[in-house]
Design an enzyme around this catalytic site. Structure first.
Site, mmCIF file in Angstrom:
data_model
loop_
_atom_site.group_PDB
_atom_site.id
_atom_site.type_symbol
_atom_site.label_atom_id
_atom_site.label_comp_id
_atom_site.label_asym_id
_atom_site.label_seq_id
_atom_site.Cartn_x
_atom_site.Cartn_y
_atom_site.Cartn_z
ATOM 1 N N LYS A 145 4.757 -4.691 20.203
ATOM 2 C CA LYS A 145 6.063 -4.005 19.651
ATOM 3 C C LYS A 145 6.883 -5.154 19.183
ATOM 4 O O LYS A 145 6.842 -6.223 19.767
ATOM 5 C CB LYS A 145 6.491 -3.180 21.039
ATOM 6 C CG LYS A 145 6.817 -3.945 22.211
ATOM 7 C CD LYS A 145 8.201 -4.007 22.727
ATOM 8 C CE LYS A 145 8.658 -4.978 23.269
ATOM 9 N NZ LYS A 145 9.811 -5.200 23.797
ATOM 10 N N HIS A 175 3.543 -2.834 27.372
ATOM 11 C CA HIS A 175 3.190 -3.149 28.619
ATOM 12 C C HIS A 175 3.596 -2.266 29.801
ATOM 13 O O HIS A 175 2.836 -2.206 30.987
ATOM 14 C CB HIS A 175 3.341 -4.351 28.802
ATOM 15 C CG HIS A 175 4.756 -4.983 29.334
ATOM 16 N ND1 HIS A 175 5.782 -4.941 28.516
ATOM 17 C CD2 HIS A 175 5.029 -5.183 30.451
ATOM 18 C CE1 HIS A 175 6.865 -5.193 29.248
ATOM 19 N NE2 HIS A 175 6.564 -5.308 30.586
ATOM 20 N N LYS A 179 1.506 -0.354 33.576
ATOM 21 C CA LYS A 179 1.991 -0.586 35.015
ATOM 22 C C LYS A 179 1.140 0.543 35.956
ATOM 23 O O LYS A 179 1.218 1.568 35.668
ATOM 24 C CB LYS A 179 3.433 -0.351 34.698
ATOM 25 C CG LYS A 179 4.231 -1.532 34.397
ATOM 26 C CD LYS A 179 5.841 -1.443 34.468
ATOM 27 C CE LYS A 179 6.387 -2.439 33.594
ATOM 28 N NZ LYS A 179 6.797 -3.679 34.444
ATOM 29 N N GLU A 213 18.322 -4.567 34.376
ATOM 30 C CA GLU A 213 17.688 -5.949 34.277
ATOM 31 C C GLU A 213 18.836 -6.792 34.645
ATOM 32 O O GLU A 213 19.723 -6.763 34.173
ATOM 33 C CB GLU A 213 16.953 -6.085 33.286
ATOM 34 C CG GLU A 213 15.700 -5.655 33.138
ATOM 35 C CD GLU A 213 14.823 -6.320 31.823
ATOM 36 O OE1 GLU A 213 14.084 -6.789 31.923
ATOM 37 O OE2 GLU A 213 15.394 -5.883 30.727
ATOM 38 N N ASP A 232 14.341 -3.037 21.737
ATOM 39 C CA ASP A 232 13.497 -3.879 22.818
ATOM 40 C C ASP A 232 13.076 -2.972 23.810
ATOM 41 O O ASP A 232 11.865 -3.054 24.481
ATOM 42 C CB ASP A 232 14.428 -4.894 23.287
ATOM 43 C CG ASP A 232 13.770 -5.818 24.275
ATOM 44 O OD1 ASP A 232 12.421 -6.196 24.023
ATOM 45 O OD2 ASP A 232 14.204 -6.412 25.292
ATOM 46 N N HIS A 237 9.445 0.989 25.521
ATOM 47 C CA HIS A 237 9.165 1.317 26.901
ATOM 48 C C HIS A 237 9.689 2.812 27.628
ATOM 49 O O HIS A 237 8.995 3.612 28.067
ATOM 50 C CB HIS A 237 9.418 0.152 27.786
ATOM 51 C CG HIS A 237 9.175 -1.074 27.403
ATOM 52 N ND1 HIS A 237 7.786 -1.585 26.963
ATOM 53 C CD2 HIS A 237 9.769 -2.200 27.396
ATOM 54 C CE1 HIS A 237 7.861 -2.592 26.651
ATOM 55 N NE2 HIS A 237 8.941 -3.218 26.806
ATOM 56 N N LYS A 323 20.677 -5.703 30.103
ATOM 57 C CA LYS A 323 20.687 -7.037 30.550
ATOM 58 C C LYS A 323 21.723 -7.443 31.422
ATOM 59 O O LYS A 323 22.857 -6.823 30.934
ATOM 60 C CB LYS A 323 20.632 -8.069 29.335
ATOM 61 C CG LYS A 323 19.352 -7.733 28.511
ATOM 62 C CD LYS A 323 18.089 -8.256 29.054
ATOM 63 C CE LYS A 323 16.820 -8.312 28.032
ATOM 64 N NZ LYS A 323 15.619 -7.827 28.796
#
Ligand code: BG6
Length: 469
Positions: A145, A175, A179, A213, A232, A237, A323
């Site tokens: 991605k 990804h 998980k 995060e 992102d 995701h 972030k």
């Protein structure tokens, strides 16, 4: 399922992603006995390296990022299957693969992993074709991605890929879908009878997908300034996770039935209204090396989205990620409605009488059911209680990291956990109003929960993570 003999081509094999994720992932698969018995790994990049030079890069990557000790015997086995080609054009690819295929004998499968920017993906795929390596029955390609940067570029990318490859050869990796915790959502929902009857608008008050995060963008300014938090994390995701949380029961877990059902979720997802979105930028972002001093790139997104389907109409879905935030967590919380009447006295710390089902996606994964239970003692008072499920310590080393699982799936040709062209394009369609009218990012302090405005999106109950956990 044991993978067949395969030559793995790591395009961009000396880059950050390959060194952090892909190479350690392949190593763990080998140690776990999940790489094909007959396997070769060819690094393809522009660096001026020979086989030994690349092996040094690989060894460093393992020393830094492997999650198990690198025993001498395992390293020797791994090093023995690795080679490198300074790959500028199709003839370099061809020579490198001829050698590796010759070493294996027969007609092994080919699995390319493209650790290249989205703008380069289609041209690398054409190089693979020009090298005569794109056979429909032998070649698979893993792509990273973001799959385009908006609807138009995603369509162009898919069209470019489809000139060379069938959809069945394309493995778009997200990804988060690898998980273990995400597969827990599938298992809890569809291996049991007690959840599905209440998993709908009649009983669910709201859903929160919350991925704060602590990490800042340190060292990734080049990528991040181009990408930003929405592309992102959210259009990749978080929305992919939502596909699994909100999907109808598939007729089977085979790739197409499952991807049809997540596709239905994306199809009924309403275009995101910029008024329902808060962008943030952490204090100090503009001082990071490589960031423009007047950058308006968002490092935080909170959004309210809706799925207009029979099951979910009217249920607000809250997404949040950023972030430089207070904690690092990856949670999905399904909040249920209050019971029709309150019979019990509530202990003082009880917020309200809603139950919640919480999935922890980060390894080790977990599931928690929040409910009101009786407070021990003489009174019929209820207090906040929790049923907790976690992976047993003894089972932890059975967990595969997301890249390992997905790489293994690609080796055996299972596309279940990979995103399909139509799903990707629909997500960009949903994000289009926001891309056209992005809100100005509001500042927030590092180590906080993001801008104050984001608190108001969820109404009085607030964000489950910041309010309760
Ligand atoms: C990546 C993003 O895809 O996912 C990163 O580019 C993010 O910005 C990462 O930090 C989070 O993944 P994980 O598995 O570490 O939670």
């Amino acid at each position: 399922q044991t993978p067949e003999a395969t030559v793995i081509g790591l395009v961009g094999g000396t880059g950050d992603l390959a060194r952090r994720m892909v190479i350690p992932g392949c190593f763990h698969l080998m140690v776990a006995g999940l790489l094909p018995e007959q396997c070769r790994i060819v690094g393809l990049a522009l660096d001026d390296l020979d086989d030994d030079g690349f092996k040094e890069v690989v060894r460093h990557s393992l020393d830094e990022h492997a999650r198990i000790a690198v025993e001498d015997e395992a390293w020797e086995r791994f090093a023995a299957i690795i080679s490198f080609a300074r790959a500028q054009d199709a003839s370099d690819y061809k020579t490198a693969f001829e050698q590796a295929e010759h070493a294996l004998g027969g007609a092994p499968r080919r699995l390319f992993h493209l650790a290249v920017p989205p703008s380069a993906a289609a041209s690398v795929v054409r190089t693979i074709q020009d090298a005569g390596l794109a056979d429909k029955d032998r070649t698979r390609v893993i792509l990273e991605k973001p799959f385009g940067t908006d609807l138009e570029s995603a369509r162009a990318l898919n069209a470019g890929l489809h000139e060379v490859l069938d959809e069945g050869q394309i493995f778009r990796i997200d990804h988060f879908l690898g998980k273990e915790g995400l597969q827990n959502i599938l298992a809890l929902r569809f291996a049991n009878a007690f959840i599905e009857p209440v998993f709908n608008r009649d009983h669910v008050d709201s859903i929160q997908i919350d991925v704060p995060e602590q990490l800042t963008i340190v060292g990734r300014a080049g990528f991040y300034e181009q990408t930003g938090c929405l592309k992102d994390m959210v259009t990749t995701h978080l929305l992919q996770v939502l596909g699994f949380v909100a999907m109808e029961p598939p007729v089977s877990l085979a790739p197409e039935p499952l991807r049809d059902r997540t596709g239905d979720v994306f199809a009924s997802l309403q275009p995101i209204d910029p008024a329902d979105v808060v962008y943030g930028q952490y204090d100090g972002y503009r001082d990071e090396p490589g960031v423009a001093p007047d950058s308006s790139v968002e490092t935080f997104v909170a959004a309210r989205v809706e799925i207009d389907s029979w099951r979910w109409a009217g249920v607000p879905i809250f997404l949040r990620t950023g972030k430089g935030m207070a904690v690092s967590r990856e949670t999905v919380t399904v909040v249920f409605k209050e019971p029709p009447m309150q019979l019990f006295e509530h202990a003082p710390e009880v917020h309200d009488a809603r139950n919640a089902l919480r999935f922890e996606l980060h390894d080790p994964p977990g599931i928690a059911l929040e409910f009101l239970g009786k407070q021990p003692g003489p009174h019929l008072t209820v207090e906040e209680s929790e049923l907790d499920f976690g992976v047993r310590a003894a089972d932890r080393d059975k967990l595969l990291a997301p890249y390992e699982r997905l790489f293994h799936d690609a080796l055996v040709g299972d596309q279940t956990l990979f995103t399909r062209a139509d799903g990707v394009e629909r997500v960009w369609e949903v994000a289009a109003p926001l891309l056209a009218h992005p809100p100005a990012p509001k500042p927030y302090a590092q180590g906080s929960w993001g801008p104050d405005e984001a608190q108001q999106l969820t109404g009085p109950r607030g964000w489950e993570l910041s309010a309760r956990h």
